[in-house]
Design an enzyme around this catalytic site. Structure first.
Site, PDB file in Angstrom:
ATOM      1  N   ALA A   1       0.846  -1.045  -0.012  1.00 47.88           N
ATOM      2  CA  ALA A   1       0.162  -0.024  -0.120  1.00 47.88           C
ATOM      3  C   ALA A   1       0.894   1.204   0.088  1.00 47.88           C
ATOM      4  O   ALA A   1       2.072   1.191   0.585  1.00 47.88           O
ATOM      5  CB  ALA A   1      -0.986   0.074   1.184  1.00 47.88           C
TER       6      ALA A   1
ATOM      7  N   GLY B   1       0.662  -5.061   0.919  1.00 49.37           N
ATOM      8  CA  GLY B   1      -0.605  -4.853   0.222  1.00 49.37           C
ATOM      9  C   GLY B   1      -0.264  -5.683  -1.096  1.00 49.37           C
ATOM     10  O   GLY B   1      -1.126  -6.386  -1.795  1.00 49.37           O
TER      11      GLY B   1
ATOM     12  N   GLU C   1      -0.761  -9.428  -0.485  1.00 54.07           N
ATOM     13  CA  GLU C   1      -2.169  -9.372  -0.084  1.00 54.07           C
ATOM     14  C   GLU C   1      -3.100  -9.308  -1.402  1.00 54.07           C
ATOM     15  O   GLU C   1      -4.000 -10.255  -1.439  1.00 54.07           O
ATOM     16  CB  GLU C   1      -2.755  -8.237   0.778  1.00 54.07           C
ATOM     17  CG  GLU C   1      -2.005  -8.374   2.369  1.00 54.07           C
ATOM     18  CD  GLU C   1      -2.154  -7.332   3.099  1.00 54.07           C
ATOM     19  OE1 GLU C   1      -1.668  -6.129   2.896  1.00 54.07           O
ATOM     20  OE2 GLU C   1      -2.894  -7.426   4.165  1.00 54.07           O
TER      21      GLU C   1
ATOM     22  N   GLU D   1       4.682  -5.238   7.416  1.00 53.18           N
ATOM     23  CA  GLU D   1       3.719  -4.313   8.279  1.00 53.18           C
ATOM     24  C   GLU D   1       4.347  -3.964   9.558  1.00 53.18           C
ATOM     25  O   GLU D   1       4.295  -2.932  10.177  1.00 53.18           O
ATOM     26  CB  GLU D   1       2.467  -4.588   7.991  1.00 53.18           C
ATOM     27  CG  GLU D   1       1.712  -4.513   6.828  1.00 53.18           C
ATOM     28  CD  GLU D   1       1.793  -5.560   5.831  1.00 53.18           C
ATOM     29  OE1 GLU D   1       2.502  -6.358   5.996  1.00 53.18           O
ATOM     30  OE2 GLU D   1       1.238  -5.437   4.730  1.00 53.18           O
TER      31      GLU D   1
HETATM   32  N1  CO8 Z   1       4.590   3.089  -0.998  1.00 53.97           N
HETATM   33  C1  CO8 Z   1       5.062   4.407  -1.653  1.00 53.97           C
HETATM   34  N2  CO8 Z   1       6.009   4.343  -2.385  1.00 53.97           N
HETATM   35  C2  CO8 Z   1       6.794   3.430  -2.440  1.00 53.97           C
HETATM   36  C3  CO8 Z   1       6.630   2.377  -1.889  1.00 53.97           C
HETATM   37  C4  CO8 Z   1       5.308   2.314  -1.228  1.00 53.97           C
HETATM   38  N3  CO8 Z   1       4.841   0.858  -0.408  1.00 53.97           N
HETATM   39  N4  CO8 Z   1       7.460   1.331  -2.260  1.00 53.97           N
HETATM   40  C5  CO8 Z   1       8.489   1.915  -3.008  1.00 53.97           C
HETATM   41  N5  CO8 Z   1       7.919   3.170  -3.093  1.00 53.97           N
HETATM   42  C6  CO8 Z   1       8.735   4.310  -3.842  1.00 53.97           C
HETATM   43  C7  CO8 Z   1       9.747   4.632  -3.202  1.00 53.97           C
HETATM   44  O1  CO8 Z   1       9.551   5.551  -2.076  1.00 53.97           O
HETATM   45  C8  CO8 Z   1      10.687   5.366  -4.390  1.00 53.97           C
HETATM   46  O2  CO8 Z   1      10.324   6.554  -4.613  1.00 53.97           O
HETATM   47  P1  CO8 Z   1      11.062   7.891  -4.908  1.00 53.97           P
HETATM   48  O3  CO8 Z   1      11.900   7.412  -6.320  1.00 53.97           O
HETATM   49  O4  CO8 Z   1      10.264   8.978  -5.406  1.00 53.97           O
HETATM   50  O5  CO8 Z   1      11.946   7.812  -3.757  1.00 53.97           O
HETATM   51  C9  CO8 Z   1      10.472   4.507  -5.521  1.00 53.97           C
HETATM   52  O6  CO8 Z   1       9.107   3.772  -5.164  1.00 53.97           O
HETATM   53  C10 CO8 Z   1      11.331   3.376  -5.767  1.00 53.97           C
HETATM   54  O7  CO8 Z   1      11.600   2.792  -4.711  1.00 53.97           O
HETATM   55  P2  CO8 Z   1      13.343   2.711  -3.703  1.00 53.97           P
HETATM   56  O8  CO8 Z   1      13.961   3.586  -4.355  1.00 53.97           O
HETATM   57  O9  CO8 Z   1      12.774   2.113  -2.338  1.00 53.97           O
HETATM   58  O10 CO8 Z   1      13.653   1.088  -4.751  1.00 53.97           O
HETATM   59  P3  CO8 Z   1      14.536   0.050  -3.989  1.00 53.97           P
HETATM   60  O11 CO8 Z   1      15.079  -0.657  -5.089  1.00 53.97           O
HETATM   61  O12 CO8 Z   1      15.636   0.826  -3.210  1.00 53.97           O
HETATM   62  O13 CO8 Z   1      13.838  -0.565  -3.055  1.00 53.97           O
HETATM   63  C11 CO8 Z   1      11.775  -1.665  -2.185  1.00 53.97           C
HETATM   64  C12 CO8 Z   1      12.495  -1.308  -3.332  1.00 53.97           C
HETATM   65  C13 CO8 Z   1      12.812  -2.786  -1.259  1.00 53.97           C
HETATM   66  C14 CO8 Z   1      10.750  -2.638  -2.764  1.00 53.97           C
HETATM   67  C15 CO8 Z   1      11.609  -0.681  -1.187  1.00 53.97           C
HETATM   68  O14 CO8 Z   1      10.846   0.557  -1.961  1.00 53.97           O
HETATM   69  C16 CO8 Z   1      10.469  -0.689  -0.130  1.00 53.97           C
HETATM   70  O15 CO8 Z   1      11.056  -1.469   0.982  1.00 53.97           O
HETATM   71  N6  CO8 Z   1       9.229  -0.483  -0.150  1.00 53.97           N
HETATM   72  C17 CO8 Z   1       8.218  -0.398   0.774  1.00 53.97           C
HETATM   73  C18 CO8 Z   1       7.686  -2.062   0.901  1.00 53.97           C
HETATM   74  C19 CO8 Z   1       6.830  -2.091   2.072  1.00 53.97           C
HETATM   75  O16 CO8 Z   1       7.070  -1.904   3.276  1.00 53.97           O
HETATM   76  N7  CO8 Z   1       5.467  -2.506   1.706  1.00 53.97           N
HETATM   77  C20 CO8 Z   1       4.502  -2.467   2.626  1.00 53.97           C
HETATM   78  C21 CO8 Z   1       3.627  -1.114   3.017  1.00 53.97           C
HETATM   79  S1  CO8 Z   1       2.695  -1.480   4.150  1.00 53.97           S
HETATM   80  C22 CO8 Z   1       1.152  -2.091   3.452  1.00 53.97           C
HETATM   81  O17 CO8 Z   1       1.579  -2.484   2.304  1.00 53.97           O
HETATM   82  C23 CO8 Z   1       0.114  -2.317   4.127  1.00 53.97           C
HETATM   83  C24 CO8 Z   1      -1.070  -2.873   3.266  1.00 53.97           C
HETATM   84  C25 CO8 Z   1      -2.345  -2.932   4.204  1.00 53.97           C
HETATM   85  C26 CO8 Z   1      -2.589  -1.168   4.414  1.00 53.97           C
HETATM   86  C27 CO8 Z   1      -4.134  -1.376   5.017  1.00 53.97           C
HETATM   87  C28 CO8 Z   1      -4.534  -0.074   5.463  1.00 53.97           C
HETATM   88  C29 CO8 Z   1      -5.937  -0.159   6.364  1.00 53.97           C
END
Ligand code: CO8
Length: 264
Positions: A70, A115, A118, A138
């Protein structure tokens, strides 16, 4: 649609989540677009299978990310009420993926985190590219899976493994995801879409009405007691016996010829 692409060919709808700047993270707009697209697809007779996949990242790498979760930037300031509303906003399209009459296949082409894992779990079948990574990160963000992850993961891989994955936030690769039953198949990344489409074509070659009834039987019976579930199955079996496809399928078998199924 800003964040979603829909391509229909050969009775297969390919839905591509396309937010290259955010590794296809799911924000409200994307969830709404997904809901609208699935509503449209459900009403289309020319679609028998839906394949859900992720678009390329901003460097145009098609195998970087399926869905990286998400959208954290949207969630960071959520109040409890807003977070709940966001969860319910996802529940509608996720239940569509799970319950719509068409078969849904997640073609997981990279990160399937939070997500992302999920939404893949809401699909009927998951095919992973060999480079795919799965995790529920999460609790490391101080939240819990909120798009059905605590429920669907335990149902797919068992409670012990689901608890381990959710409590540790460990990444697992595609081979491990296959080993624990999270994905149905792992293939070379270049073969991912072909494999998904081949499986879709095989499913389409069967009686589509029977497939959709079988899907409903599996879904509806899963949380029922076995006695009522088997009775429900018998009732649905009876309905399939009123179709042209049943008469044609069985007659064709007895006459030793290929069946000409019309999907009802
Ligand atoms: N949300 C927003 N932006 C994201 C997300 C995300 N989940 N994942 C990546 N991005 C963005 C980064 O911020 C980055 O943006 P920018 O270039 O503007 O800085 C761009 O995508 C590229 O990402 P990275 O530079 O981080 O790329 P890397 O190759 O270094 O890393 C990863 C890739 C490992 C995937 C890393 O981006 C990461 O860890 N992302 C987050 C993963 C995460 O924690 N996901 C779970 C999120 S929580 C969730 O999903 C909850 C679901 C349920 C919600 C329910 C609500 C009621």
């Amino acid at each position: 649609m800003n964040n979603l692409k829909l391509d229909v060919a050969d009775q297969i709808a390919v839905l591509t989540i396309n937010r290259p700047g955010a590794l296809n993270a799911l924000n409200s707009e994307t969830l709404d677009e997904l809901n609208a697209a699935l509503t449209e697809i459900e009403a289309r007779d020319d679609v028998k299978v839906v394949i859900l996949t992720g678009g390329p990242d901003k460097k145009d790498n098609p195998y970087k990310s399926f869905v990286a979760g998400a959208d954290i930037a949207e969630m960071v300031n959520f109040s409890a009420a807003e977070a709940r509303a966001f969860g319910m906003r996802a529940a509608e399209p996720f239940f569509k993926l799970m319950n719509m009459r068409q078969v849904t296949i997640a073609a997981v082409n990279g990160f399937a985190l939070g997500g992302g894992c999920e939404i893949a779990m809401a699909c009927d079948i998951r095919i992973a590219a060999e480079n795919a990574t799965f995790a529920q990160p999460e609790t490391g963000l101080g939240i819990i899976p909120g798009f059905g992850g605590t429920q669907r993961l335990a149902r797919l891989v068992g409670m012990g493994r689901a608890k381990e994955l959710i409590f540790t936030c460990d990444n697992i690769d595609a081979a491990e995801a296959y080993r624990i039953g999270l994905v149905n198949k792992v293939v070379a990344k270049e073969e991912l879409m072909d494999t998904a489409k081949k499986m879709a074509s095989k499913i389409i070659s069967k009686g589509s009405y029977a497939v959709s009834i079988a899907k409903a039987a599996i879904n509806n019976g899963y949380d029922m007691d076995i006695k009522n579930a088997v009775e429900m199955e018998a009732n649905l079996f009876g309905i399939t016996c009123s179709t042209h496809d049943k008469t044609e399928g069985m007659t064709a078998f007895l006459e030793r010829r290929a069946a000409d199924l019309t999907d009802f």
